[in-house]
Design a protein around this motif. Structure first.
Motif, PDB file in Angstrom:
ATOM      1  N   SER A  88       0.801  -1.224   0.000  1.00 21.88           N
ATOM      2  CA  SER A  88       0.000   0.000   0.000  1.00 21.88           C
ATOM      3  C   SER A  88       0.835   1.276   0.000  1.00 21.88           C
ATOM      4  CB  SER A  88      -0.925   0.018   1.229  1.00 21.88           C
ATOM      5  OG  SER A  88      -0.165   0.164   2.425  1.00 21.88           O
ATOM      6  N   LEU A  89       2.136   1.118   0.155  1.00 23.69           N
ATOM      7  CA  LEU A  89       2.991   2.298   0.209  1.00 23.69           C
ATOM      8  C   LEU A  89       3.128   2.952  -1.157  1.00 23.69           C
ATOM      9  CD1 LEU A  89       5.864   1.134   2.574  1.00 23.69           C
ATOM     10  CD2 LEU A  89       4.198   2.929   3.036  1.00 23.69           C
ATOM     11  N   TYR A  90       3.114   4.277  -1.155  1.00 20.95           N
ATOM     12  CA  TYR A  90       3.343   5.053  -2.370  1.00 20.95           C
ATOM     13  C   TYR A  90       4.725   5.693  -2.342  1.00 20.95           C
ATOM     14  CZ  TYR A  90       2.784   8.662  -5.916  1.00 20.95           C
ATOM     15  OH  TYR A  90       2.961   9.461  -7.008  1.00 20.95           O
ATOM     16  N   ARG A  91       5.139   6.110  -1.166  1.00 16.52           N
ATOM     17  CA  ARG A  91       6.433   6.755  -1.038  1.00 16.52           C
ATOM     18  C   ARG A  91       6.964   6.541   0.373  1.00 16.52           C
ATOM     19  NH1 ARG A  91       5.051  13.214  -0.270  1.00 16.52           N
ATOM     20  NH2 ARG A  91       3.523  12.924   1.404  1.00 16.52           N
ATOM     21  N   VAL A  92       8.286   6.654   0.524  1.00 12.81           N
ATOM     22  CA  VAL A  92       8.941   6.565   1.819  1.00 12.81           C
ATOM     23  C   VAL A  92       9.918   7.731   1.918  1.00 12.81           C
ATOM     24  CG1 VAL A  92      10.448   5.187   3.302  1.00 12.81           C
ATOM     25  CG2 VAL A  92       8.686   4.074   1.935  1.00 12.81           C
ATOM     26  N   GLY A  93      10.038   8.279   3.098  1.00  6.31           N
ATOM     27  CA  GLY A  93      10.923   9.418   3.265  1.00  6.31           C
ATOM     28  C   GLY A  93      11.663   9.383   4.580  1.00  6.31           C
TER      29      GLY A  93
ATOM     30  N   ARG B 280      12.968  11.934   0.123  1.00  6.38           N
ATOM     31  CA  ARG B 280      11.908  10.960  -0.113  1.00  6.38           C
ATOM     32  C   ARG B 280      12.148  10.239  -1.431  1.00  6.38           C
ATOM     33  NH1 ARG B 280       8.815  13.057  -4.133  1.00  6.38           N
ATOM     34  NH2 ARG B 280       8.325  15.291  -4.109  1.00  6.38           N
ATOM     35  N   ILE B 281      11.502   9.072  -1.552  1.00  6.43           N
ATOM     36  CA  ILE B 281      11.621   8.275  -2.764  1.00  6.43           C
ATOM     37  C   ILE B 281      10.307   7.562  -3.007  1.00  6.43           C
ATOM     38  CG2 ILE B 281      12.532   6.266  -1.514  1.00  6.43           C
ATOM     39  CD1 ILE B 281      14.327   5.734  -3.974  1.00  6.43           C
ATOM     40  N   GLY B 282       9.950   7.358  -4.258  1.00  7.26           N
ATOM     41  CA  GLY B 282       8.788   6.546  -4.570  1.00  7.26           C
ATOM     42  C   GLY B 282       9.034   5.111  -4.138  1.00  7.26           C
ATOM     43  N   TRP B 283       8.044   4.462  -3.560  1.00 10.96           N
ATOM     44  CA  TRP B 283       8.249   3.113  -3.022  1.00 10.96           C
ATOM     45  C   TRP B 283       8.658   2.134  -4.115  1.00 10.96           C
ATOM     46  CZ3 TRP B 283       9.773   0.552   0.807  1.00 10.96           C
ATOM     47  CH2 TRP B 283       9.477  -0.789   0.996  1.00 10.96           C
ATOM     48  N   SER B 284       8.189   2.339  -5.311  1.00  8.79           N
ATOM     49  CA  SER B 284       8.571   1.487  -6.426  1.00  8.79           C
ATOM     50  C   SER B 284       9.869   1.949  -7.071  1.00  8.79           C
ATOM     51  CB  SER B 284       7.447   1.473  -7.469  1.00  8.79           C
ATOM     52  OG  SER B 284       6.262   0.963  -6.903  1.00  8.79           O
ATOM     53  N   GLY B 285      10.557   2.855  -6.418  1.00 11.62           N
ATOM     54  CA  GLY B 285      11.794   3.399  -6.959  1.00 11.62           C
ATOM     55  C   GLY B 285      11.516   4.639  -7.761  1.00 11.62           C
ATOM     56  N   GLY B 286      12.502   5.104  -8.445  1.00  7.87           N
ATOM     57  CA  GLY B 286      12.288   6.246  -9.310  1.00  7.87           C
ATOM     58  C   GLY B 286      12.525   7.564  -8.623  1.00  7.87           C
ATOM     59  N   SER B 287      11.530   8.423  -8.640  1.00  7.58           N
ATOM     60  CA  SER B 287      11.733   9.823  -8.295  1.00  7.58           C
ATOM     61  C   SER B 287      12.217  10.009  -6.855  1.00  7.58           C
ATOM     62  CB  SER B 287      10.435  10.603  -8.497  1.00  7.58           C
ATOM     63  OG  SER B 287       9.424  10.129  -7.639  1.00  7.58           O
ATOM     64  N   THR B 288      13.189  10.859  -6.714  1.00  3.08           N
ATOM     65  CA  THR B 288      13.715  11.230  -5.412  1.00  3.08           C
ATOM     66  C   THR B 288      13.670  12.745  -5.269  1.00  3.08           C
ATOM     67  OG1 THR B 288      15.977  11.310  -6.262  1.00  3.08           O
ATOM     68  CG2 THR B 288      15.254   9.234  -5.296  1.00  3.08           C
ATOM     69  N   TYR B 289      13.662  13.175  -4.013  1.00  7.42           N
ATOM     70  CA  TYR B 289      13.631  14.610  -3.736  1.00  7.42           C
ATOM     71  C   TYR B 289      14.355  14.841  -2.428  1.00  7.42           C
ATOM     72  CZ  TYR B 289      11.868  19.370  -3.285  1.00  7.42           C
ATOM     73  OH  TYR B 289      11.778  20.726  -3.165  1.00  7.42           O
ATOM     74  N   TYR B 290      15.152  15.928  -2.371  1.00  4.13           N
ATOM     75  CA  TYR B 290      15.977  16.197  -1.203  1.00  4.13           C
ATOM     76  C   TYR B 290      15.773  17.619  -0.707  1.00  4.13           C
ATOM     77  CZ  TYR B 290      18.539  12.065  -2.798  1.00  4.13           C
ATOM     78  OH  TYR B 290      18.889  10.804  -3.189  1.00  4.13           O
ATOM     79  N   ALA B 291      15.959  17.785   0.584  1.00  5.23           N
ATOM     80  CA  ALA B 291      16.037  19.123   1.146  1.00  5.23           C
ATOM     81  C   ALA B 291      17.333  19.771   0.668  1.00  5.23           C
ATOM     82  CB  ALA B 291      16.014  19.059   2.674  1.00  5.23           C
TER      83      ALA B 291
ATOM     84  N   ALA C  90      20.790  14.814  14.840  1.00  2.00           N
ATOM     85  CA  ALA C  90      19.341  14.795  15.046  1.00  2.00           C
ATOM     86  C   ALA C  90      18.891  13.355  15.230  1.00  2.00           C
ATOM     87  CB  ALA C  90      18.614  15.408  13.846  1.00  2.00           C
ATOM     88  N   VAL C  91      17.645  13.199  15.621  1.00  2.00           N
ATOM     89  CA  VAL C  91      16.978  11.903  15.532  1.00  2.00           C
ATOM     90  C   VAL C  91      16.376  11.817  14.136  1.00  2.00           C
ATOM     91  CG1 VAL C  91      15.179  10.400  16.417  1.00  2.00           C
ATOM     92  CG2 VAL C  91      16.496  11.841  17.992  1.00  2.00           C
ATOM     93  N   TYR C  92      16.719  10.759  13.435  1.00  2.00           N
ATOM     94  CA  TYR C  92      16.231  10.571  12.069  1.00  2.00           C
ATOM     95  C   TYR C  92      15.069   9.575  12.085  1.00  2.00           C
ATOM     96  CZ  TYR C  92      20.024  13.255  10.084  1.00  2.00           C
ATOM     97  OH  TYR C  92      20.879  14.288   9.738  1.00  2.00           O
ATOM     98  N   TYR C  93      13.991   9.978  11.424  1.00  3.21           N
ATOM     99  CA  TYR C  93      12.779   9.169  11.366  1.00  3.21           C
ATOM    100  C   TYR C  93      12.483   8.755   9.930  1.00  3.21           C
ATOM    101  CZ  TYR C  93      11.810  11.095  16.002  1.00  3.21           C
ATOM    102  OH  TYR C  93      11.887  11.449  17.331  1.00  3.21           O
ATOM    103  N   CYS C  94      12.072   7.514   9.791  1.00  2.00           N
ATOM    104  CA  CYS C  94      11.565   7.020   8.521  1.00  2.00           C
ATOM    105  C   CYS C  94      10.048   7.186   8.514  1.00  2.00           C
ATOM    106  CB  CYS C  94      11.932   5.549   8.373  1.00  2.00           C
ATOM    107  SG  CYS C  94      11.341   4.773   6.873  1.00  2.00           S
ATOM    108  N   ALA C  95       9.508   7.585   7.368  1.00  2.00           N
ATOM    109  CA  ALA C  95       8.066   7.772   7.257  1.00  2.00           C
ATOM    110  C   ALA C  95       7.568   7.156   5.954  1.00  2.00           C
ATOM    111  CB  ALA C  95       7.713   9.258   7.284  1.00  2.00           C
ATOM    112  N   GLY C  96       6.350   6.637   5.985  1.00  2.00           N
ATOM    113  CA  GLY C  96       5.740   6.058   4.803  1.00  2.00           C
ATOM    114  C   GLY C  96       4.380   6.666   4.541  1.00  2.00           C
ATOM    115  N   GLY C  97       4.043   6.789   3.275  1.00  2.00           N
ATOM    116  CA  GLY C  97       2.753   7.353   2.921  1.00  2.00           C
ATOM    117  C   GLY C  97       2.082   6.552   1.831  1.00  2.00           C
ATOM    118  N   ASN C  98       0.756   6.532   1.887  1.00  2.00           N
ATOM    119  CA  ASN C  98      -0.037   5.852   0.870  1.00  2.00           C
ATOM    120  C   ASN C  98      -0.339   6.748  -0.315  1.00  2.00           C
ATOM    121  OD1 ASN C  98      -1.675   4.588   3.705  1.00  2.00           O
ATOM    122  ND2 ASN C  98      -0.348   3.373   2.373  1.00  2.00           N
TER     123      ASN C  98
END
Length: 118
Positions: free
Chosen positions: A30-35, A50-61, A92-100
């Motif tokens: 069900s994941l669409y992206r992870v960051g 962040r990155i698309g869960w199926s790979g591909g597009s990435t984006y950075y601060a 910092a404390v680094y957190y992984c996050a997932g989104g649908n």
């Protein structure tokens, strides 16, 4: 539900490298992206990459662009954050996050501490 577990944090000197891992389990289909996000003491949580869960597009601060690389290994249900040229301000404390979807980050890990000494 999706469960996310981070690992790989630690203490490193400025200029060094660390690789964080985020292992996903549960309804990963069900994941669409992870960051990755981070929160330094006394500061608000901020987006890192962040990155698309199926790979591909990435984006950075902007603060980590050209130093950090996010990647995904779908066979292992794991997302990585390779951090090079670390600076004390990366502490910092680094957190992984997932989104649908594009609109939400519904799943969060417990966080892993990264400390960069000068």
């Amino acid at each position: 539900q999706v469960q996310l577990v981070e690992s790989g944090g630690g203490l490193v000197q400025a200029g060094g490298s660390l690789r964080l891992s985020c292992a996903a389990s549960g309804r990963t289909f069900s994941l669409y992206r992870v960051g990755w996000f981070r929160q330094a003491p006394g500061k608000e949580r901020e987006f890192v990459a962040r990155i698309g869960w199926s790979g591909g597009s990435t984006y950075y601060a902007d603060s980590v662009k050209d130093r950090f690389t996010i990647s995904a290994d779908n066979a292992k249900n794991t997302v990585y954050l390779l951090m090079n040229s670390l600076k004390p301000e990366d502490t910092a404390v680094y957190y992984c996050a997932g989104g649908n979807s594009l609109m939400s980050w519904g799943y969060w890990g417990q966080g892993t501490q990264v400390t960069v000494s000068s």
